[in-house]
Design an enzyme around this catalytic site. Structure first.
Site, mmCIF file in Angstrom:
data_model
loop_
_atom_site.group_PDB
_atom_site.id
_atom_site.type_symbol
_atom_site.label_atom_id
_atom_site.label_comp_id
_atom_site.label_asym_id
_atom_site.label_seq_id
_atom_site.Cartn_x
_atom_site.Cartn_y
_atom_site.Cartn_z
ATOM 1 C CG ASP A 221 43.720 39.286 43.530
ATOM 2 O OD1 ASP A 221 43.276 39.301 42.794
ATOM 3 O OD2 ASP A 221 45.019 38.761 42.674
ATOM 4 C CG ASP A 223 42.204 36.641 37.450
ATOM 5 O OD1 ASP A 223 42.264 35.853 36.135
ATOM 6 O OD2 ASP A 223 40.604 37.124 37.625
#
Length: 480
Positions: A221, A223
């Site tokens: 992922d 952020d």
């Protein structure tokens, strides 16, 4: 890693979550091209009093859009030190000492963060400590997981935790617990059992050791996992060295993110500018850089690195999209986004929340223009998850500072990426920070093993451990 109840395709989100008891200020980066029309879903007044002073509403730009927040990862170093050395502080050399700097690995695992703690398996392990010692819990869970992998439909674990998903690798929880316990003395506590984060660390350690030998693809992922919310991967980001070392170790690396910029690869480049610059400065061979990809918009855009100038380019859809993705009709996508936008506005109005509307080709979302709390965004996301009906798959997720409805989800993105790179589920590991019910990482549990981290510092810690294990596995294979 652990796999919870079979996750619905709609349960997804991104970013770091705010603590329930704390107000969170909208900080999401709003690229100019992502703002369609800015409108208030309600005429709710801005927060007043102390909360208003502590977290002012972002100023509006000249065009009526919210003011953009400027956002901003090091040389590649070989990782050949031992596991325990990874936990030492750089200055004092004391392991997990009280004088450890905040950036040290000791502080990384001590730090609680703002992670929402939702997981049936870990909650069950916590309850077991009411009647078992720490090591007894790990011994039983390790045995039950092994049994569950042999017969998932009739296992003891299936009866104890209905809806438990698949474990793609064995997990040596006893060994992992002893490693962690040697420094944190969980087993020597008299009255306080391990908390959620501590059990999560133990499971992560076990998953790292289990995945190292067969790992062919690792996905991240963005952020809250590779860099802070709203930031970019600058040249001083510690993950640059780790990603390049993984690629040099013949491991495919991909970033799977909700961010989507159709037809604009330069917008994706901006998010990983430090990594691409490192590719150029180190003059990495096309063979190495071909092992890096970005899956954007959950599952809608796939990018690769051009061999000559190390810039990003889109992979043609017909080369990687699955038959399911190719069958989606444009009118059904528009209908999904229209309905999602209406429900987002209705939810904001119902909860008296002023928001900006963000509309893109494959996503629609709301960004609060006033301070709010996590539960408000959670309620909007879960309402859409349970009530929105569409002809194409979608995910509705609480990003911590916003709520978005995206076409598709990360499970579909990973499925297409694995097919494109020709890897199997046991050879894949996804690292993310949003595995809660409203998180957009949770769906990946149905297709591969996962590492659940709370922040980029934790990501760096566990990837250093993984790199050490990968090197070790070349001469000492993992034995189940």
């Amino acid at each position: 890693m652990l796999h919870r109840a079979h996750a619905k395709a709609t349960r997804v989100n991104s970013g770091r979550q705010c603590a329930a008891e704390r107000s969170c200020v909208p900080r999401r980066v709003l690229p100019a091209h992502r703002v369609r029309d800015v409108a208030l879903a309600s005429a709710a007044p801005a927060a007043t009093g102390a909360a208003s002073q502590a977290a002012p509403v972002p100023a509006a730009a000249a065009n009526g859009a919210p003011a953009l927040i400027p956002v901003t990862g090091g040389p590649v170093a070989e990782v050949n030190i031992g596991y325990w050395e990874l936990l030492n502080t750089a200055e004092s050399g004391e392991v997990f000492s009280q004088r450890a700097r905040s950036a040290s690995d000791a502080a990384v695992l001590r730090r609680k963060g703002h992670l929402k703690e939702q997981d049936r398996l870990i909650d069950f392990m916590r309850r077991m400590h009411e009647t078992h010692t720490c090591e007894e819990v790990m011994l039983k869970m390790e045995r039950w997981i092994a049994e569950h992998r042999q017969d998932p439909k009739r296992s003891r674990l299936r009866r104890l935790i209905p809806g438990i998903g698949i474990f793609f690798t064995p997990l040596k929880l006893v060994e992992a617990f002893r490693e962690y316990d040697a420094f944190f003395a969980l087993s020597r506590r008299k009255y306080i059992p391990p908390n959620f984060a501590e059990l999560r660390h133990v499971v992560n350690i076990a998953q790292v050791h289990a995945s190292a030998d067969s790992l062919k693809l690792i996905t991240f992922d963005a952020d809250g996992t590779l860099y802070a919310d709203g930031a970019h991967m600058e040249q001083d980001n510690q993950m640059i060295a780790h990603i390049i070392n993984l690629m040099r170790s013949n491991v495919q690396v991909a970033i799977v993110t909700a961010a989507g910029y159709p037809g604009e690869p330069e917008k994706f480049e901006k998010r990983v500018m430090g990594l691409l610059e490192a590719f150029r400065k180190l003059k990495l061979s096309p063979e190495v850089t071909s092992r890096f990809h970005i899956m954007g918009g959950e599952c809608n855009y796939l990018l690769r690195v051009r061999p000559d100038d190390k810039r990003l380019e889109f992979v043609p859809d017909n080369e990687w999209k699955t038959a399911t993705m190719k069958s989606w009709k444009e009118e059904d996508i528009v209908a999904l986004l229209d309905e999602g936008e209406a429900m987002l506005q209705e939810g904001a109005k119902r909860l008296n929340l002023a928001v900006n509307i963000i509309r893109k080709n494959r996503a629609v979302g709301i960004v609060p223009t006033q301070p709010t709390i996590y539960e408000v965004l959670e309620d909007i996301a879960l309402t859409i998850q349970t009530q929105l009906v569409a002809k194409v798959p979608f995910c509705a997720f609480n990003g911590g500072n916003d709520v978005f409805v995206d076409v598709g989800n990360k499970l579909l993105g990973l499925e297409a990426l694995m097919r494109y790179l020709q890897v199997a589920p046991p050879e894949v590991l996804h690292v993310g920070d949003r595995f809660t019910d409203s998180g957009n990482d949770v769906a990946t549990r149905d297709i591969c093993s996962v590492l659940w981290v709370a922040n980029p510092e934790e990501t760096g810690f566990f990837i250093k451990m993984l790199l050490k294990d990968i090197r070790k596995s070349r001469w000492q294979p993992y034995i189940e």
